[in-house]
Design a protein around this motif. Structure first.
Motif, mmCIF file in Angstrom:
data_model
loop_
_atom_site.group_PDB
_atom_site.id
_atom_site.type_symbol
_atom_site.label_atom_id
_atom_site.label_comp_id
_atom_site.label_asym_id
_atom_site.label_seq_id
_atom_site.Cartn_x
_atom_site.Cartn_y
_atom_site.Cartn_z
ATOM 1 N N ASP A 1 9.627 3.234 -1.496
ATOM 2 C CA ASP A 1 8.494 4.094 -1.192
ATOM 3 C C ASP A 1 7.399 3.374 -0.410
ATOM 4 O O ASP A 1 6.413 3.986 -0.009
ATOM 5 C CB ASP A 1 7.903 4.659 -2.487
ATOM 6 C CG ASP A 1 8.829 5.657 -3.158
ATOM 7 O OD1 ASP A 1 9.599 6.315 -2.435
ATOM 8 O OD2 ASP A 1 8.796 5.772 -4.398
ATOM 9 N N TRP A 2 7.552 2.063 -0.219
ATOM 10 C CA TRP A 2 6.568 1.304 0.542
ATOM 11 C C TRP A 2 6.844 1.478 2.037
ATOM 12 O O TRP A 2 7.996 1.556 2.461
ATOM 13 C CB TRP A 2 6.634 -0.177 0.188
ATOM 14 C CG TRP A 2 6.164 -0.506 -1.198
ATOM 15 C CD1 TRP A 2 6.226 0.278 -2.304
ATOM 16 C CD2 TRP A 2 5.569 -1.738 -1.627
ATOM 17 N NE1 TRP A 2 5.718 -0.370 -3.397
ATOM 18 C CE2 TRP A 2 5.304 -1.614 -3.006
ATOM 19 C CE3 TRP A 2 5.249 -2.922 -0.992
ATOM 20 C CZ2 TRP A 2 4.726 -2.643 -3.754
ATOM 21 C CZ3 TRP A 2 4.670 -3.959 -1.726
ATOM 22 C CH2 TRP A 2 4.412 -3.807 -3.088
ATOM 23 N N ASP A 3 5.788 1.494 2.839
ATOM 24 C CA ASP A 3 6.010 1.593 4.277
ATOM 25 C C ASP A 3 6.176 0.203 4.883
ATOM 26 O O ASP A 3 6.092 -0.820 4.187
ATOM 27 C CB ASP A 3 4.894 2.393 4.955
ATOM 28 C CG ASP A 3 3.521 1.733 4.857
ATOM 29 O OD1 ASP A 3 3.443 0.499 4.707
ATOM 30 O OD2 ASP A 3 2.512 2.459 4.965
ATOM 31 N N GLN B 1 3.251 -2.303 4.333
ATOM 32 C CA GLN B 1 3.125 -2.778 2.955
ATOM 33 C C GLN B 1 4.192 -3.810 2.614
ATOM 34 O O GLN B 1 3.909 -4.808 1.941
ATOM 35 C CB GLN B 1 3.224 -1.594 1.992
ATOM 36 C CG GLN B 1 2.051 -0.636 2.043
ATOM 37 C CD GLN B 1 2.305 0.598 1.202
ATOM 38 O OE1 GLN B 1 3.333 1.260 1.340
ATOM 39 N NE2 GLN B 1 1.361 0.907 0.320
ATOM 40 N N LEU B 2 5.415 -3.581 3.075
ATOM 41 C CA LEU B 2 6.499 -4.516 2.763
ATOM 42 C C LEU B 2 6.214 -5.903 3.351
ATOM 43 O O LEU B 2 6.299 -6.913 2.660
ATOM 44 C CB LEU B 2 7.825 -3.982 3.294
ATOM 45 C CG LEU B 2 8.404 -2.773 2.562
ATOM 46 C CD1 LEU B 2 9.604 -2.221 3.333
ATOM 47 C CD2 LEU B 2 8.835 -3.152 1.142
ATOM 48 N N ALA C 1 3.412 -8.225 1.950
ATOM 49 C CA ALA C 1 3.661 -9.001 0.734
ATOM 50 C C ALA C 1 3.676 -10.495 1.032
ATOM 51 O O ALA C 1 3.482 -11.319 0.121
ATOM 52 C CB ALA C 1 4.985 -8.577 0.092
ATOM 53 N N ARG D 1 12.519 -3.362 5.478
ATOM 54 C CA ARG D 1 13.297 -2.280 4.873
ATOM 55 C C ARG D 1 14.790 -2.579 4.828
ATOM 56 O O ARG D 1 15.487 -2.130 3.915
ATOM 57 C CB ARG D 1 13.049 -0.961 5.617
ATOM 58 C CG ARG D 1 13.666 0.240 4.884
ATOM 59 C CD ARG D 1 13.204 1.563 5.416
ATOM 60 N NE ARG D 1 13.811 2.671 4.682
ATOM 61 C CZ ARG D 1 13.336 3.199 3.564
ATOM 62 N NH1 ARG D 1 12.232 2.704 3.025
ATOM 63 N NH2 ARG D 1 13.946 4.209 2.969
ATOM 64 N N GLU E 1 11.662 1.187 -6.296
ATOM 65 C CA GLU E 1 10.214 1.307 -6.133
ATOM 66 C C GLU E 1 9.797 0.909 -4.722
ATOM 67 O O GLU E 1 8.970 1.580 -4.083
ATOM 68 C CB GLU E 1 9.504 0.414 -7.150
ATOM 69 C CG GLU E 1 7.986 0.403 -7.022
ATOM 70 C CD GLU E 1 7.328 -0.630 -7.918
ATOM 71 O OE1 GLU E 1 6.132 -0.903 -7.709
ATOM 72 O OE2 GLU E 1 8.012 -1.180 -8.809
ATOM 73 N N LEU E 2 10.372 -0.160 -4.207
ATOM 74 C CA LEU E 2 9.992 -0.659 -2.887
ATOM 75 C C LEU E 2 10.387 0.296 -1.769
ATOM 76 O O LEU E 2 9.828 0.231 -0.670
ATOM 77 C CB LEU E 2 10.606 -2.034 -2.644
ATOM 78 C CG LEU E 2 10.069 -3.167 -3.531
ATOM 79 C CD1 LEU E 2 10.870 -4.445 -3.308
ATOM 80 C CD2 LEU E 2 8.584 -3.418 -3.259
ATOM 81 N N HIS F 1 8.920 -5.676 -9.148
ATOM 82 C CA HIS F 1 9.222 -4.447 -8.415
ATOM 83 C C HIS F 1 10.732 -4.231 -8.303
ATOM 84 O O HIS F 1 11.462 -5.125 -7.879
ATOM 85 C CB HIS F 1 8.647 -4.505 -6.993
ATOM 86 C CG HIS F 1 7.167 -4.715 -6.942
ATOM 87 N ND1 HIS F 1 6.262 -3.734 -7.260
ATOM 88 C CD2 HIS F 1 6.439 -5.800 -6.593
ATOM 89 C CE1 HIS F 1 5.040 -4.194 -7.114
ATOM 90 N NE2 HIS F 1 5.108 -5.451 -6.705
ATOM 91 N N SER G 1 -3.856 3.472 4.839
ATOM 92 C CA SER G 1 -4.795 2.557 4.224
ATOM 93 C C SER G 1 -6.235 3.028 4.298
ATOM 94 O O SER G 1 -7.103 2.456 3.663
ATOM 95 C CB SER G 1 -4.690 1.191 4.910
ATOM 96 O OG SER G 1 -5.008 1.305 6.286
#
Length: 775
Positions: free
Chosen positions: A99-101, A104-105, A108, A497, A96-97, A92, A2
């Motif tokens: 690739d989020w860490d 980030q997840l 949301a 995840r 795609e998700l 999304h 970030s």
């Protein structure tokens, strides 16, 4: 990432203004600056809610602000104003998700609607609760082999939800009840019953006020249980020696400023916590504690020869213990050079601890996952008990063994039946109570569940909280296997995840959080939890639920049971959902020695304490006494290659900005790391020896001969105060390096504190120039 990654040694104490600023930052970021402060005022209060973070003690006389920095972060994280709605999932794909860490997840926001995975669109789509539960019930009934379903639970679940969940699993037909304890303190639950007859610690909060010596092994209170720093501060201020054994110098074990003290904050007053600090090698605790025991025996020998008062508690040993002669004989054969080599400390350091311990009248031994997450973790914990027994330091005021648990109710849910081990549950009582024949076969623990998933034998996996896929070892193997499970059910408050690795049929089912009010047919309900010291407390939610579409964990279990099981007049699921006191009544029937007058006693200030026979020197062991356990050897990690120029010991770490797999941000303040989690902490001599540069990018590879390639790349080298031959990297990212078979013998806890790895250059270029050497 970030922000720009930097490393600047942090010189301030734990707590203090750094803690206050961190709290203000997260309350503001989550949009609850004003309301969050009001909520925190009810945290860990007798008539409020129990912290959703760690399991440290909820005191009878709480402080005005009975929360710590990380507990406040956990609260802000749960009461956030951010929402993860169906619109989010419509925008999304799951691919795609991926690739989020982790940050980030979860950032949301709170999940608001039940969702079902749609493979055609690769998206989660809304589903009604009725349709979701009906489909789950059909899938569960269609499974022919009832042992192929697994019922995992997070350590945050209440006693009430946990009891019903365990009952449901057994009514369904198995004891497959792994939980987060399998990943951390199951080692404790295996070691202590053999040594002292109970699976939990013997120390109460009052003991910290009476002790005159504290030994600390492999636990970081500054990040993992910060409220523990208050009794440690009081002990330090009255001159109690606090002797710490830990590979890294953790700030919470060095210096502390109480952020609740105006005087300390204004004056900048700091309290020294550890009186001496020994940076033991990862995997060296068994040898180190053995050395302290050996030194104590030698001090005692010298005293007896001189005609002085012995330092061993002869009367206690003779009357209360078993196995002393074998243990002492083994100790005398241990070679000092070998002990020193294995623990990485000098003989003088171990002897100094033994001298202080020998003169203390009452000693507390505190430990965490630095002891439990090794191949010989069980024997290491038992060696620490041996040390306590030598001077009678179990079963008297101010003394005892103190394992510091993680999740806020991980101990409580085991107490009410969440266990894969049928011998720990009163099955005959359950049979009579609910009119069925409970399964008597041992169920799957976490490691065994993973093995069965890899073998394609698990057909359904229910997760009552937690982030199982992210928390377990061997992620590169587990994630593809996870997708082949027929049914995966994720009961959660936030996105993680585990939910974006769907099975063939997969649900995300959002529930009410502990901080929120839980209104059922008979009114607002309360729940209960057990803290690290075996005290059981009531908890009341204080905020409106994040969405009208949420249900409670208790209701989820009840609805799943109604749609899966045949009707049983002795299991009135609807009545239990309407009135949780009826669940507590059933808990009292199953466990009468612990939970009599449950509804009344759980509101006592400080909670009510479960029976602790070992505190009364009643030993529920096979010998009827406390047992000295002689280890098989000194090797704490049996499949660990000898360290040298190539192989190093990787310790997985949590940052100051996370709790277990929940990552609150990218600031590990106490270690001075900001803006990234993609780092490896290394001793400066190892950096030079391996021809590396600070800030250069490297890749870690697991050193094993099982034919599986395990690697984690893109890590920037940070010079840090860590023993040579040891390195550190963040959990859960580094789990990809941990083989599923690298676990503690007997307990099967993943051995995450000593993973054999090699280092490989990816680039000599210094990609993060802000990463400078530690002071």
């Amino acid at each position: 990432m970030s922000q720009k990654a930097t490393f600047k040694p942090y010189t301030a104490p734990a707590g203090g203004w750094g803690s206050a600023k961190s709290l203000g930052k997260i309350l503001s970021r989550e949009g609850v600056l004003a309301s969050g402060a009001l909520t925190l005022a009810r945290q860990n209060k007798v008539d409020g809610f129990q912290c959703v973070s760690c399991a440290w003690v909820k005191p009878a006389k709480p402080l005005p602000f009975e929360f710590c920095e990380n507990g406040a972060k956990a609260t802000a994280w749960e009461i956030t104003s951010h929402r993860c709605t169906p619109d989010f999932f419509a925008a999304h794909t799951v691919t795609e998700l991926l690739d989020w860490d982790d940050y980030q997840l979860e950032q949301a926001g709170r999940l608001t609607h039940p969702m079902r995975y749609d493979a055609m669109s690769d998206k989660y789509v809304p589903v009604s609760w009725g349709a979701a539960m009906a489909e789950i019930g059909r899938e569960m009934r269609a499974i022919e082999d009832r042992k192929s379903a697994v019922f995992y639970s997070s350590g945050r679940c209440s006693n009430e939800a946990s009891y019903l969940y365990a009952l449901f699993a057994r009514l369904y037909g198995n004891n497959n009840l792994p939980d987060s304890s399998n990943m951390c303190h199951e080692t404790t639950s295996v070691a202590l019953p053999i040594s002292i007859g109970i699976p939990v610690g013997t120390v109460s909060l009052d003991d910290f006020a009476e002790t005159d010596c504290i030994l600390f092994f492999g636990q970081n209170p500054g990040s993992n249980a910060p409220r523990m720093l208050h009794p440690l501060q009081v002990a330090a201020e009255r001159g109690v020696p606090i002797i710490t054994y830990n590979p890294l110098r953790e700030r919470g074990l060095e210096r502390f400023t109480n952020p609740q003290s105006v005087v300390e904050m204004v004056a900048g007053k700091e309290t020294r916590i550890s009186s001496s600090y020994h940076q033991i090698m990862a995997g060296g605790d068994l040898a180190g504690i053995t050395g302290i025991c050996k030194a104590l025996i030698e001090i005692d020998d010298a005293a007896r020869v001189a005609g002085e008062t012995p330092f061993l508690d002869d009367r206690f040993i003779a009357e209360q213990t078993h196995g002393m002669d074998e243990f002492i004989s083994w100790l005398r054969t241990q070679d000092w050079e070998e002990l020193v080599r294995r623990c990485g400390l000098s003989r003088a350091a171990l002897e100094s601890t033994a001298r202080i311990y020998a003169r203390a009248k009452a000693t507390i031994a505190v430990y965490g996952m630095g002891l439990t997450q090794h191949r010989a973790g069980v024997e290491t914990v038992q060696m620490l008990v041996n040390l306590m027994l030598l001077r009678g330091n179990i079963g008297r005021p101010g003394s005892g063994i103190c394992p510091v648990r993680g999740h806020s109710n991980v101990q409580g849910q085991r107490t009410v039946g969440i266990t894969e081990k049928p011998e720990l549950v009163p099955m005959d009582t359950l049979a009579e109570q609910f009119g069925f024949e409970p399964p008597r076969d041992t169920g799957l623990n976490t490691v065994e569940a993973c093995e069965e998933i890899l073998a394609g034998k698990v057909k359904a996996f229910i997760m009552l909280g937690g982030n199982f896929v992210r928390a377990i070892p061997d992620r590169s193997l587990m994630e593809p296997a996870w997708r082949r499970i027929r049914l995966t059910v994720n009961v959660a408050t936030k996105l993680n995840r585990s939910q974006i690795i769907p099975g063939e049929v997969s649900f995300i089912l959002p529930v009410i959080g502990r901080i929120e009010t839980d209104s059922q047919a008979t009114g607002e309900q309360s729940t209960s939890m057990e803290d690290s010291t075996g005290c059981i407390h009531g908890s009341k939610g204080v905020r409106r639920p994040a969405s009208p579409h949420l249900i409670s964990e208790v209701r989820f279990v009840a609805e799943m049971a109604k749609h899966t099981l045949d009707p049983n007049p002795k299991t009135p699921w609807d009545e239990w959902t309407a009135d949780y006191s009826l669940i507590r009544k059933q808990i009292g029937v199953t466990y009468p020695e612990i939970f009599f007058d449950y509804d009344k006693r759980m509101w006592e200030p400080g909670g009510f304490k479960r029976p602790m026979p070992a505190r009364e020197r009643v030993w529920k062991t096979k010998t009827g006494k406390a047992n000295f356990i002689t280890p098989k050897g000194l090797d704490e990690d049996l499949d660990m290659p000898e360290t040298g120029n190539d192989v190093l010991r990787l310790i997985t770490l949590r940052s100051n900005d996370q709790f277990n797999t929940t990552v609150y941000g990218y600031s590990d303040r106490f270690r001075g790391i900001n803006g990234t989690r993609d780092v490896v902490l290394m001793n400066k001599d190892d950096i030079e020896r391996l021809g590396l540069k600070v800030g250069a990018t490297i890749r870690l590879e697991t050193s094993s001969k099982d034919g599986v390639y395990r690697a984690l790349g893109g890590l920037a080298v940070v010079a840090y105060d860590i023993p040579a031959g040891c390195i550190g990297a963040y959990y859960p990212e580094a789990n990809v390096l941990l083989p599923i078979w690298h676990y503690a013998e007997s307990s099967k806890v993943p051995a995450a504190k000593s993973i054999p790895v090699t280092i490989h250059k990816e680039s000599d270029e210094v990609t993060e120039p802000g990463l400078i050497a530690a002071e």
